[in-house]
Scaffold this motif. Sequence first.
Motif, PDB file in Angstrom:
ATOM      1  N   LEU A 141       2.016   1.817  -3.592  1.00 19.56           N
ATOM      2  CA  LEU A 141       0.907   2.152  -4.256  1.00 19.56           C
ATOM      3  C   LEU A 141       0.614   3.703  -3.992  1.00 19.56           C
ATOM      4  N   LYS A 179      -7.572  -1.005  -5.589  1.00 20.51           N
ATOM      5  CA  LYS A 179      -6.623   0.352  -5.391  1.00 20.51           C
ATOM      6  C   LYS A 179      -5.710   0.225  -6.948  1.00 20.51           C
ATOM      7  N   MET A 180      -5.236  -0.881  -7.112  1.00 13.00           N
ATOM      8  CA  MET A 180      -4.364  -1.118  -8.350  1.00 13.00           C
ATOM      9  C   MET A 180      -5.049  -0.750  -9.477  1.00 13.00           C
ATOM     10  N   GLU A 181      -6.125  -1.351  -9.395  1.00 15.03           N
ATOM     11  CA  GLU A 181      -7.084  -1.168 -10.779  1.00 15.03           C
ATOM     12  C   GLU A 181      -7.364   0.322 -11.088  1.00 15.03           C
ATOM     13  N   ARG A 208       1.026   6.696  -6.708  1.00 15.74           N
ATOM     14  CA  ARG A 208      -0.073   7.556  -6.849  1.00 15.74           C
ATOM     15  C   ARG A 208       0.147   9.026  -6.740  1.00 15.74           C
ATOM     16  N   ASN A 251       0.789  -1.315   0.041  1.00 12.58           N
ATOM     17  CA  ASN A 251       0.137   0.017   0.014  1.00 12.58           C
ATOM     18  C   ASN A 251       0.801   1.150   0.087  1.00 12.58           C
ATOM     19  N   LEU A 263      -5.578   2.920 -10.061  1.00 12.78           N
ATOM     20  CA  LEU A 263      -4.142   3.383 -10.588  1.00 12.78           C
ATOM     21  C   LEU A 263      -4.011   3.079 -12.028  1.00 12.78           C
ATOM     22  N   LYS A 264      -4.153   1.690 -12.390  1.00 15.16           N
ATOM     23  CA  LYS A 264      -3.982   1.314 -13.651  1.00 15.16           C
ATOM     24  C   LYS A 264      -4.582   2.306 -14.560  1.00 15.16           C
ATOM     25  N   THR A 317      -6.584  -3.837  -1.959  1.00 13.49           N
ATOM     26  CA  THR A 317      -5.502  -3.391  -2.571  1.00 13.49           C
ATOM     27  C   THR A 317      -5.694  -3.688  -4.298  1.00 13.49           C
ATOM     28  N   ILE A 318      -6.443  -4.918  -4.501  1.00 15.22           N
ATOM     29  CA  ILE A 318      -6.256  -4.971  -5.744  1.00 15.22           C
ATOM     30  C   ILE A 318      -7.232  -3.975  -6.449  1.00 15.22           C
TER      31      ILE A 318
END
Length: 324
Positions: free
Chosen positions: A77, A138-140, A81, A74, A142-143, A135-136
């Motif tokens: 990430l 949040k990554m989505e 970000r 995190n 960000l992508k 977390t997944i």
Amino acid sequence: MARINYYYDTETCKYERVKTSTSDIILNAAGFVLLSFVFAVGLVFAYTRYFESPKETALARENEELILYYELLNKELDMARDMLTSLQERDDNIYRVIFEAEPIPANIRSKNMFNSNYKNILAKSSGTEKLIVNTIQKMENLKRQMYIQTKSHDELAEMVKNKQDMLASIPAIQPVINKELNKLVSGFGMRFHPIYKVKKMHTGVDFMAPKGTPIYATGDGKVRLVQTSLGGYGKQVEVDHGYGYVTKYAHMSAFNVKQGQKVKRGECIGYVGNTGSSTAPHLHYEVIHNGKKVNPVHYFYNDLNPEEYEKILEIASKENQSLS
């Protein structure tokens, strides 16, 4: 040896041996077993309550490691970000300002897309599973924001290319070599006409030069007019530079280009002459922007330093007689 128990029988006035029935034996045994079971359960509960098994210890350690990795992930990430936010701010407040482009709307940049599958999983999960799904997600997001940013950079790259083309096309030099700055003899504005002897609007600037002096295109473009007339502009060339710019070169003695030909800044397009309504060999040069004739002196910045530019502005501002 087991103890033998006796009791006093009042009827026989004798001590009689105590006889144990089978039911008593079973009942006593059952009580003993039950008491032992309760005691054992208590021991197990106390042990499991205050002491962990090796498997539980391993699982607890593994869970702590997962939480630690989650926190580290995190942090990474969040750093990514923050870097992306910095790029977005530069994009909107620097790059797009330079290229006079509208910034990407904030609601598009910040909008979070929540996958319905993850939403269903979150509703049914708790603890570590929820941390992983968050977390997944949040990554989505960000992508998605990174994808928007890459598209913005592609657009900026195209703007840079267009800006380079535009900067190469906009008139930016003098059409004749004028190192001493003395060739410019009449500027833009109200000037005395050499033939009619009255003040008339002079829609360009005049460069006095010997007949046959090369005339250069002041920006990249395409020749849209090559024309000869007895009066007026005489032999003239017009170059369309795009972006709303057109330049006119008049009173030429000869052409060095054809209509429809593409030219580069600094390329010779013809030669100074004395054709049309002209009183001496010179070049009459005009800049037309969006259909309106503007002061060409404002477009001589590429081949002049600040001091020279100030001097040529002063020369062009004098209300003298034009040459055509």
